[in-house]
Design a protein around this motif. Structure first.
Motif, PDB file in Angstrom:
ATOM      1  N   PHE A 288       0.870  -1.177   0.000  1.00  0.00           N
ATOM      2  CA  PHE A 288       0.000   0.000   0.000  1.00  0.00           C
ATOM      3  C   PHE A 288       0.909   1.230   0.000  1.00  0.00           C
ATOM      4  CE2 PHE A 288      -2.336  -3.412   1.913  1.00  0.00           C
ATOM      5  CZ  PHE A 288      -3.647  -3.254   1.489  1.00  0.00           C
ATOM      6  N   TRP A 289       0.702   2.137  -0.975  1.00  0.00           N
ATOM      7  CA  TRP A 289       1.632   3.262  -1.086  1.00  0.00           C
ATOM      8  C   TRP A 289       0.918   4.492  -1.627  1.00  0.00           C
ATOM      9  CZ3 TRP A 289       6.397   3.523  -4.856  1.00  0.00           C
ATOM     10  CH2 TRP A 289       7.228   4.577  -4.473  1.00  0.00           C
ATOM     11  N   ASN A 290       1.002   5.572  -0.872  1.00  0.00           N
ATOM     12  CA  ASN A 290       0.562   6.876  -1.354  1.00  0.00           C
ATOM     13  C   ASN A 290       1.737   7.495  -2.107  1.00  0.00           C
ATOM     14  OD1 ASN A 290      -0.151   9.550  -1.769  1.00  0.00           O
ATOM     15  ND2 ASN A 290      -1.215   9.751   0.174  1.00  0.00           N
ATOM     16  N   ILE A 291       1.670   7.474  -3.447  1.00  0.00           N
ATOM     17  CA  ILE A 291       2.786   7.977  -4.255  1.00  0.00           C
ATOM     18  C   ILE A 291       2.762   9.498  -4.345  1.00  0.00           C
ATOM     19  CG2 ILE A 291       4.074   7.587  -6.380  1.00  0.00           C
ATOM     20  CD1 ILE A 291       2.503   5.199  -6.966  1.00  0.00           C
ATOM     21  N   GLU A 292       1.674  10.108  -3.948  1.00  0.00           N
ATOM     22  CA  GLU A 292       1.509  11.562  -3.939  1.00  0.00           C
ATOM     23  C   GLU A 292       1.537  12.161  -5.344  1.00  0.00           C
ATOM     24  OE1 GLU A 292       4.192  13.408  -1.143  1.00  0.00           O
ATOM     25  OE2 GLU A 292       2.571  13.526   0.307  1.00  0.00           O
ATOM     26  N   TRP A 293       0.389  12.627  -5.763  1.00  0.00           N
ATOM     27  CA  TRP A 293       0.222  13.319  -7.035  1.00  0.00           C
ATOM     28  C   TRP A 293       0.704  12.489  -8.229  1.00  0.00           C
ATOM     29  CZ3 TRP A 293      -3.073  17.072  -6.880  1.00  0.00           C
ATOM     30  CH2 TRP A 293      -3.214  17.820  -5.694  1.00  0.00           C
ATOM     31  N   PHE A 294       0.501  11.175  -8.111  1.00  0.00           N
ATOM     32  CA  PHE A 294       0.825  10.324  -9.262  1.00  0.00           C
ATOM     33  C   PHE A 294      -0.242  10.472 -10.333  1.00  0.00           C
ATOM     34  CE2 PHE A 294       1.704   5.975 -11.139  1.00  0.00           C
ATOM     35  CZ  PHE A 294       2.963   6.314 -11.606  1.00  0.00           C
ATOM     36  N   ASN A 295      -1.266  11.242 -10.029  1.00  0.00           N
ATOM     37  CA  ASN A 295      -2.302  11.507 -11.029  1.00  0.00           C
ATOM     38  C   ASN A 295      -1.905  12.642 -11.973  1.00  0.00           C
ATOM     39  OD1 ASN A 295      -2.525  13.145  -8.673  1.00  0.00           O
ATOM     40  ND2 ASN A 295      -4.489  13.906  -9.420  1.00  0.00           N
ATOM     41  N   LYS A 296      -1.195  13.654 -11.470  1.00  0.00           N
ATOM     42  CA  LYS A 296      -0.848  14.811 -12.295  1.00  0.00           C
ATOM     43  C   LYS A 296       0.596  14.767 -12.789  1.00  0.00           C
ATOM     44  CE  LYS A 296      -4.140  18.276 -10.594  1.00  0.00           C
ATOM     45  NZ  LYS A 296      -4.287  19.625  -9.988  1.00  0.00           N
ATOM     46  N   ARG A 297       1.523  14.416 -11.899  1.00  0.00           N
ATOM     47  CA  ARG A 297       2.944  14.500 -12.262  1.00  0.00           C
ATOM     48  C   ARG A 297       3.549  13.119 -12.456  1.00  0.00           C
ATOM     49  NH1 ARG A 297       2.547  18.528  -8.078  1.00  0.00           N
ATOM     50  NH2 ARG A 297       3.569  17.165  -6.563  1.00  0.00           N
ATOM     51  N   TRP A 298       2.756  12.199 -12.971  1.00  0.00           N
ATOM     52  CA  TRP A 298       3.232  10.817 -13.062  1.00  0.00           C
ATOM     53  C   TRP A 298       4.368  10.644 -14.056  1.00  0.00           C
ATOM     54  CZ3 TRP A 298       2.844   8.418 -17.751  1.00  0.00           C
ATOM     55  CH2 TRP A 298       1.906   8.886 -18.666  1.00  0.00           C
ATOM     56  N   GLN A 299       4.421  11.463 -15.104  1.00  0.00           N
ATOM     57  CA  GLN A 299       5.497  11.299 -16.087  1.00  0.00           C
ATOM     58  C   GLN A 299       6.866  11.503 -15.445  1.00  0.00           C
ATOM     59  OE1 GLN A 299       2.833  13.243 -16.511  1.00  0.00           O
ATOM     60  NE2 GLN A 299       1.955  13.032 -18.576  1.00  0.00           N
ATOM     61  N   ASP A 300       6.965  12.446 -14.516  1.00  0.00           N
ATOM     62  CA  ASP A 300       8.247  12.724 -13.861  1.00  0.00           C
ATOM     63  C   ASP A 300       8.659  11.605 -12.912  1.00  0.00           C
ATOM     64  OD1 ASP A 300       8.233  15.167 -15.171  1.00  0.00           O
ATOM     65  OD2 ASP A 300       7.304  16.209 -13.484  1.00  0.00           O
ATOM     66  N   LYS A 301       7.681  10.886 -12.372  1.00  0.00           N
ATOM     67  CA  LYS A 301       7.969   9.854 -11.373  1.00  0.00           C
ATOM     68  C   LYS A 301       8.005   8.448 -11.953  1.00  0.00           C
ATOM     69  CE  LYS A 301       5.784  12.299  -7.502  1.00  0.00           C
ATOM     70  NZ  LYS A 301       4.878  12.151  -6.358  1.00  0.00           N
ATOM     71  N   LEU A 302       7.617   8.301 -13.202  1.00  0.00           N
ATOM     72  CA  LEU A 302       7.322   6.978 -13.756  1.00  0.00           C
ATOM     73  C   LEU A 302       8.464   5.988 -13.564  1.00  0.00           C
ATOM     74  CD1 LEU A 302       5.235   5.299 -15.310  1.00  0.00           C
ATOM     75  CD2 LEU A 302       6.350   6.036 -17.429  1.00  0.00           C
ATOM     76  N   ASP A 303       9.669   6.320 -13.990  1.00  0.00           N
ATOM     77  CA  ASP A 303      10.760   5.344 -13.926  1.00  0.00           C
ATOM     78  C   ASP A 303      11.230   5.118 -12.496  1.00  0.00           C
ATOM     79  OD1 ASP A 303      12.555   3.649 -15.619  1.00  0.00           O
ATOM     80  OD2 ASP A 303      14.090   4.793 -14.554  1.00  0.00           O
ATOM     81  N   SER A 304      11.192   6.156 -11.664  1.00  0.00           N
ATOM     82  CA  SER A 304      11.581   5.973 -10.254  1.00  0.00           C
ATOM     83  C   SER A 304      10.633   5.003  -9.560  1.00  0.00           C
ATOM     84  CB  SER A 304      11.578   7.320  -9.526  1.00  0.00           C
ATOM     85  OG  SER A 304      12.543   8.181 -10.063  1.00  0.00           O
ATOM     86  N   VAL A 305       9.346   5.161  -9.810  1.00  0.00           N
ATOM     87  CA  VAL A 305       8.365   4.237  -9.232  1.00  0.00           C
ATOM     88  C   VAL A 305       8.573   2.834  -9.787  1.00  0.00           C
ATOM     89  CG1 VAL A 305       5.907   3.687  -9.063  1.00  0.00           C
ATOM     90  CG2 VAL A 305       6.676   6.055  -8.808  1.00  0.00           C
ATOM     91  N   ARG A 533      13.341  -0.554   4.779  1.00  0.00           N
ATOM     92  CA  ARG A 533      14.540  -0.436   5.607  1.00  0.00           C
ATOM     93  C   ARG A 533      15.241   0.914   5.431  1.00  0.00           C
ATOM     94  NH1 ARG A 533      14.661  -5.373   2.934  1.00  0.00           N
ATOM     95  NH2 ARG A 533      14.388  -7.194   4.238  1.00  0.00           N
ATOM     96  N   THR A 534      15.037   1.544   4.303  1.00  0.00           N
ATOM     97  CA  THR A 534      15.639   2.849   4.077  1.00  0.00           C
ATOM     98  C   THR A 534      14.552   3.839   3.723  1.00  0.00           C
ATOM     99  OG1 THR A 534      15.995   2.385   1.744  1.00  0.00           O
ATOM    100  CG2 THR A 534      17.796   1.846   3.236  1.00  0.00           C
ATOM    101  N   ILE A 535      14.838   5.100   3.943  1.00  0.00           N
ATOM    102  CA  ILE A 535      13.806   6.104   3.745  1.00  0.00           C
ATOM    103  C   ILE A 535      14.118   7.034   2.579  1.00  0.00           C
ATOM    104  CG2 ILE A 535      14.771   7.856   5.291  1.00  0.00           C
ATOM    105  CD1 ILE A 535      11.983   8.287   6.377  1.00  0.00           C
ATOM    106  N   ASP A 536      15.386   7.251   2.290  1.00  0.00           N
ATOM    107  CA  ASP A 536      15.768   8.297   1.355  1.00  0.00           C
ATOM    108  C   ASP A 536      15.220   8.080  -0.048  1.00  0.00           C
ATOM    109  OD1 ASP A 536      17.099   9.507   3.379  1.00  0.00           O
ATOM    110  OD2 ASP A 536      19.077   8.766   2.827  1.00  0.00           O
ATOM    111  N   ARG A 537      15.314   6.856  -0.557  1.00  0.00           N
ATOM    112  CA  ARG A 537      14.927   6.669  -1.955  1.00  0.00           C
ATOM    113  C   ARG A 537      13.425   6.818  -2.156  1.00  0.00           C
ATOM    114  NH1 ARG A 537      14.247   1.192  -3.689  1.00  0.00           N
ATOM    115  NH2 ARG A 537      14.989   2.013  -5.656  1.00  0.00           N
ATOM    116  N   PHE A 538      12.626   6.592  -1.122  1.00  0.00           N
ATOM    117  CA  PHE A 538      11.195   6.826  -1.248  1.00  0.00           C
ATOM    118  C   PHE A 538      10.873   8.319  -1.232  1.00  0.00           C
ATOM    119  CE2 PHE A 538      11.218   2.433   0.165  1.00  0.00           C
ATOM    120  CZ  PHE A 538      10.417   1.885  -0.810  1.00  0.00           C
ATOM    121  N   LEU A 539      11.676   9.068  -0.515  1.00  0.00           N
ATOM    122  CA  LEU A 539      11.441  10.502  -0.462  1.00  0.00           C
ATOM    123  C   LEU A 539      11.703  11.169  -1.807  1.00  0.00           C
ATOM    124  CD1 LEU A 539      12.804  11.506   3.049  1.00  0.00           C
ATOM    125  CD2 LEU A 539      10.488  10.995   2.330  1.00  0.00           C
ATOM    126  N   GLU A 540      12.412  10.483  -2.703  1.00  0.00           N
ATOM    127  CA  GLU A 540      12.580  11.005  -4.051  1.00  0.00           C
ATOM    128  C   GLU A 540      11.250  11.006  -4.804  1.00  0.00           C
ATOM    129  OE1 GLU A 540      15.443   8.544  -5.885  1.00  0.00           O
ATOM    130  OE2 GLU A 540      17.057   9.018  -4.474  1.00  0.00           O
TER     131      GLU A 540
END
Length: 600
Positions: A288-305, A533-540
């Motif tokens: 379960f993950w709130n990706i935050e604004w994956f509805n509007k800015r999904w192109q910028d996040k696509l490969d990271s997700v 286990r880590t937090i930083d890469r999700f904060l991206e």
């Protein structure tokens, strides 16, 4: 006059071997952690004598090498690790530092040949006296299975034939790999056994241990980590301690690795690892993950997700603040760019891509997900507006109780060949700072819906309700869900002050998973929530960390003999969980080298 010549003054011939300047510095740093091992006693073949090999530090006081270099505690206690056994530019030898080994503090080994003559992992970890890593550094352990690709170039730092330290760099092409081993072209000799095999970024890939036909072979550290995990589940303290040194996730086994998976009792070494990797039919992993604004800015996040999805290797994902368009694009990107299996996608409601909704994405090869319709009575409840209630109390904003529709899905997976089914409800409740009353109403309506549907045979399954609740358990907003018997898997993490939402100043645990009583193990009030286990890469990507859970099932009575040891509470709390089902048909859910001249 000189004749004008047409020439090219610079060119790349063959593959491009240009590397950034830091590459040399990082390689030098890795080299310092590699040592020569002088050993004596009774070797792995039962012969008395002396020999040498290579090894390297994986922590300030822990050394890794092959089993056939250090095959027993008795050999280890008589052995020495020699650091800086290397030449200076003028040909003289550096000031060598010698350290004793302390197998009494930590010793874990697996043989060259395992039970029944099958392949072993050929690895030994042993404590070193004096914490040499504080001077010479250490090489971080990585659990990634896909840290190299076919035809990548590798680097091996070693003590061939017991000589001063040497390096085989870059011209060591990967020629074969599977889940346990990697084979490569490389210059090694006897005495290179136990050397670290690293990729071109100096990340640890494998433990060199043998020559195979025209190539060399190393044991993948992802496989070694899987073996450690299996041992840790049986209560082996050294294995558990070593497992804590690994960073990252094994993309083959997923976030939870081998936890909760049964393996055949008489298997060992590589066969146990293969059994565990092949145990995907024993469990179901959900995120379960709130990706935050994956509805509007999904192109910028696509490969990271997508990279995170590949690494986690779960069966089902619930995304909050997403859209159908974005999630379908993610599924296509996973299939085309990462060659994953086919993904199914469903949205909680028809909505424009600009509107935040919840979506579900699932691996179609391992699970099925189907949208279901709530009964008319329940549907009317979910359309209610808070202004229709009496005694509302004070609230900053009034409006619909369910701002985002709580869709209903039926999830079906084959566990040990049997269909196992449960109801899944993704939630995204009213925003944290303005919706306490509406969250309380939503929790009450969801609880009433579960109770109502328990009387309907069409919905007579277990329940998993999860997502962004926008409230801590301590707030009381979600009490209605637990008052009807649902269990908050996040309860233990709340008491441990874990967080899912990290944006200051609201660092808190506001994302939750609730399950029905049939999924709760006997005698435990905490089962599962796995925060990364880590937090930083999700904060991206998001201010929210995912919540992950594994439902693990033991084999039916007529299945092959297996090791089915319950995990310790600490192990479960760290990375996994499960539940015990008393519903018929669901099964039992629970938490949860070449030898030359005496030189190896």
């Amino acid at each position: 006059m000189f004749e004008q010549l047409s020439i090219t003054l610079e060119q790349v011939v063959g593959s491009n071997d240009l590397r950034p300047a830091w590459w040399l510095e990082e390689g030098a740093a890795r080299s310092r952690a590699v040592c020569k091992i002088d050993a004596s006693g009774v070797d792995y073949k039962g012969r008395s004598g002396t020999w040498s090999g290579s090894g390297f530090l994986v922590a300030p006081g822990i050394l890794c090498t092959n089993h056939h270099v250090l095959n027993s505690k008795e050999v280890a206690v008589r052995s020495r690790a020699l650091f800086d056994f290397a030449a200076l530019p003028d040909g003289t030898v550096r000031q060598v530092s010698t350290f004793r080994l302390r197998p009494d503090l930590l010793f874990w080994t697996t043989p060259v040949v395992a039970t029944g003559g099958k392949g072993g992992l050929d690895v030994t970890f042993v404590a070193v006296e004096g914490q040499p890593g504080s001077t010479f550094g250490s090489i971080p352990l990585l659990r990634q299975a896909f840290v190299v690709a076919d035809e990548d170039k590798l680097n091996v730092i070693q003590h061939p034939n017991g000589r001063l330290k040497e390096v085989a760099i870059r011209n060591n092409t990967v020629v074969f790999q599977n889940s346990q081993v990697i084979q490569y072209e490389s210059d090694t000799e006897a005495g290179s056994s136990g050397a670290p095999v690293m990729n071109d970024g100096w990340e640890l890939v494998a433990l060199h241990h043998a020559a195979k036909d025209k190539s060399n072979e190393g044991i993948k550290f992802s496989a070694i980590a899987a073996a450690l995990e299996l041992e840790a589940q049986t209560g082996n303290a050294d294995a558990a301690r070593l497992l804590e040194l690994f960073a990252g996730t094994d993309e083959l086994a997923g976030f939870f690795g081998t936890l909760g998976r049964a393996v055949v009792q008489n298997d060992s070494g590589m066969e146990r690892v293969v059994d565990a990797y092949n145990g995907e039919d024993q469990d179901l992993d959900i995120g379960f993950w709130n990706i935050e604004w994956f509805n509007k800015r999904w192109q910028d996040k696509l490969d990271s997700v997508a990279r995170i999805i590949v690494e986690m290797n779960l069966d089902v994902w619930v995304f909050v603040e997403s859209s159908l368009e974005a999630t379908e694009a993610l599924a296509r990107h996973l299939e085309t760019s990462y060659q994953t299996k086919s993904w199914g996608v469903l949205a909680s409601q028809d909505a424009a891509s600009e509107r935040q909704i919840t979506t579900v994405m699932w691996n179609k090869s391992s699970v099925g997900v189907a949208a279901k319709t709530w009964p008319e009575k329940v549907e009317r409840w979910f359309q209610v507006d808070s202004r229709q209630f009496d005694d509302l109390g004070l609230e900053a904003v009034h409006g619909k109780v369910f701002d985002r529709y709580p869709a209903l899905y039926e999830v079906t997976a084959k566990i040990h060949g049997m269909d196992s089914t449960f109801n899944l409800v993704p939630i995204h409740l009213k925003a944290k700072d303005e919706g306490s009353v509406r969250r309380q109403m939503a929790a009450r309506l969801l609880a009433e819906a579960v109770a109502e549907l328990a009387q309907d045979p069409r919905f007579d399954n277990d329940w998993i309700i999860g997502g962004d609740a926008n409230a801590t358990l301590a707030s009381g907003d979600l009490d209605a869900l637990t008052s009807v018997g649902l269990t908050a898997l996040t309860a233990q993490d709340a008491s441990d002050k874990q967080i899912t939402y990290v944006k200051a100043p609201f660092k808190s645990l506001i994302d939750h998973v609730f399950i029905s009583p049939n999924l709760v193990p006997d005698g435990r009030d905490f089962m599962i929530v796995a925060l990364d286990r880590t937090i930083d890469r999700f904060l991206e990507v998001s201010d929210h960390r995912p919540i992950l859970l594994r439902l693990a099932a033991t084999a039916p009575a007529d299945a092959a003999p297996s090791v089915d040891q319950p995990l310790t509470e600490d192990a479960c709390r760290a990375v996994c969980a499960g539940a015990t089902s008393r519903r018929p048909g669901l099964g039992h859910w629970r938490k949860f080298g070449e030898e030359i001249g005496g030189v190896f």
